[in-house]
Design an enzyme around this catalytic site. Structure first.
Site, short mmCIF file in Angstrom:
data_model
loop_
_atom_site.label_atom_id
_atom_site.label_comp_id
_atom_site.label_asym_id
_atom_site.label_seq_id
_atom_site.Cartn_x
_atom_site.Cartn_y
_atom_site.Cartn_z
N VAL A 225 0.86 -1.21 0.04
CA VAL A 225 -0.19 0.16 0.06
C VAL A 225 0.88 1.13 0.16
O VAL A 225 0.44 2.28 0.41
CB VAL A 225 -1.14 0.07 1.21
CG1 VAL A 225 -2.00 -1.09 1.19
CG2 VAL A 225 -0.23 -0.07 2.66
N ALA A 226 1.83 1.15 -0.49
CA ALA A 226 3.16 2.52 -0.39
C ALA A 226 3.01 2.84 -1.57
O ALA A 226 2.11 3.50 -2.16
CB ALA A 226 4.59 1.46 -0.14
N ARG A 227 3.97 2.64 -2.94
CA ARG A 227 4.00 3.04 -4.24
C ARG A 227 4.44 1.75 -4.90
O ARG A 227 5.22 1.05 -4.38
CB ARG A 227 4.93 4.01 -4.49
CG ARG A 227 4.40 5.46 -3.61
CD ARG A 227 3.35 5.87 -4.57
NE ARG A 227 2.81 7.30 -4.08
CZ ARG A 227 1.89 7.75 -3.13
NH1 ARG A 227 1.30 6.54 -2.66
NH2 ARG A 227 1.72 8.71 -2.84
N ASP A 251 -2.15 -2.64 -4.26
CA ASP A 251 -2.93 -1.63 -4.42
C ASP A 251 -2.47 -0.63 -5.45
O ASP A 251 -2.91 0.30 -5.70
CB ASP A 251 -3.36 -0.87 -3.05
CG ASP A 251 -4.43 0.23 -3.42
OD1 ASP A 251 -5.48 0.10 -3.77
OD2 ASP A 251 -4.03 1.49 -2.80
N GLU A 256 0.52 3.01 -13.45
CA GLU A 256 -1.06 3.21 -13.30
C GLU A 256 -1.81 3.91 -14.38
O GLU A 256 -1.26 5.08 -14.76
CB GLU A 256 -1.43 3.52 -12.14
CG GLU A 256 -0.52 2.82 -10.87
CD GLU A 256 -0.85 3.22 -9.38
OE1 GLU A 256 -1.49 4.42 -9.27
OE2 GLU A 256 -0.29 2.94 -8.35
N HIS A 275 -5.56 1.44 -6.65
CA HIS A 275 -4.83 2.68 -6.09
C HIS A 275 -6.10 3.34 -5.10
O HIS A 275 -5.97 4.26 -5.25
CB HIS A 275 -4.12 3.58 -6.81
CG HIS A 275 -3.20 4.52 -5.82
ND1 HIS A 275 -1.95 4.88 -6.72
CD2 HIS A 275 -3.13 4.93 -4.71
CE1 HIS A 275 -1.28 5.49 -5.78
NE2 HIS A 275 -1.98 5.50 -4.50
#
Length: 318
Positions: A225-227, A251, A256, A275
């Site tokens: 859930v970071a990058r 996520d 993206e 995301h």
């Protein structure tokens, strides 16, 4: 925003002239400006906001609704001497809730159960190997900001031992095992769960690569859930396809939106979300509170909350 004696003149983005006749002193990049934009595909509103930013020589401060400041525009601004601040913490508990949900879903084997439901197939878990108890498993949490702190308390509540990976070597909390990023490889062999909630910096870009994934116990799980750029995506796909990883909740991604032909969409034991880990109907009010507080500070020439600093290695932190 343009500074005026005794206050500010607030100007909405749609009211800013398209030519170079109007410049601003400060900018608040709100969620309605970014919309569904990504670093790869900025929205027209966000692109217009960037044009206003770049043509404003007197710009002094930019605040963003997001928790991170890894978009290239922010480095560009700081190189100009512009102060950048974020809304770090506004959605931290929401992101932690989502990461916890990912852990619980993977631990209870929801992905294959969902697949069985879609096929109208009765597929009980009452067969070997049974799902493991979470109690006593080890979670390595990379990042000790608001998300990492919230997530650690939640994971501890469901029985996991937590190891924290952060920039500084001192313990994250009394009795909590803590190592630096340089020592990550030393704790990975004990990680049943590798949870990423760190900012994207020069130090964390590509942090989880093939070597890091090989260091994990076979069948371990990853939650990101970071990058997306914290993980080398090709190496992640290979680890999942080869069974080195038992599953993943993802996520965020290197690019993206995630391409329709990415193997991640259909790999068994992988949950993909767009995301969305931090989205919640309460975020806007929390972001507004942080921004208004910073606006007061800015007008009084006081230090800003969540101001981003630049380190000698080129990384950013709040």
């Amino acid at each position: 925003m343009a500074a005026q004696p005794g206050g500010v003149d607030l100007v909405a983005l749609e009211d800013v002239a398209d030519d170079d006749s109007q410049t601003v002193d400060a900018v608040f990049i709100s969620r309605d400006i970014t919309g569904l934009a990504s670093k790869s595909q900025p929205s027209e509103a966000l692109a217009r906001c960037y044009r206003v930013i770049r043509r404003s020589p007197g710009l002094r401060w930019v605040h963003t609704h997001s928790a991170g400041a890894d978009r290239p525009i922010y480095g560009e601004l700081m190189a100009r001497g512009v102060t950048v601040s974020t809304s770090s913490g506004a959605n931290a508990r929401i992101v932690a809730h989502t990461a916890l949900a990912g852990v619980l879903a993977l631990a209870r084997r929801f992905p294959p159960l969902w697949a069985a439901q879609a096929a109208r197939r009765w597929a009980s878990l009452a067969q070997e190997p049974l799902p493991r108890d979470l109690d006593g498993q080890t979670a390595v949490i990379v990042g000790w900001g608001p998300i990492g702190k919230a997530l650690q308390s939640m994971l501890a509540a469901v029985g996991l031992r937590c190891v924290i990976v952060r920039h500084r070597p001192e313990p994250a909390a009394p009795g909590l095992e803590t190592v630096t990023y340089d020592a990550l490889a030393q704790v990975l062999p004990r990680a049943d769960w590798l949870l990423l909630c760190c900012p994207l910096t020069a130090r964390t870009r590509g942090l989880v690569d093939a070597a890091a994934l090989r260091a994990l116990p076979r069948g371990a799980h990853l939650v990101n859930v970071a990058r997306g750029e914290v993980v080398v995506e090709a190496d992640l796909v290979a680890a999942l396809q080869g069974g080195q990883l038992g599953g993943a909740f993802l996520d965020v991604f290197e690019h993206e939106p995630l391409a329709a032909d990415s193997p991640l969409w259909q790999l068994p034991g992988v949950m993909v979300t767009p995301h969305s880990a931090g989205l919640s109907d309460g975020n806007a009010a929390r972001v507004a509170t942080i921004f208004v507080d910073n606006l007061r500070r800015w007008l009084r020439h006081e230090p800003l909350r969540n101001a981003v600093s630049t380190h000698p290695n080129g990384s950013l932190s709040c």
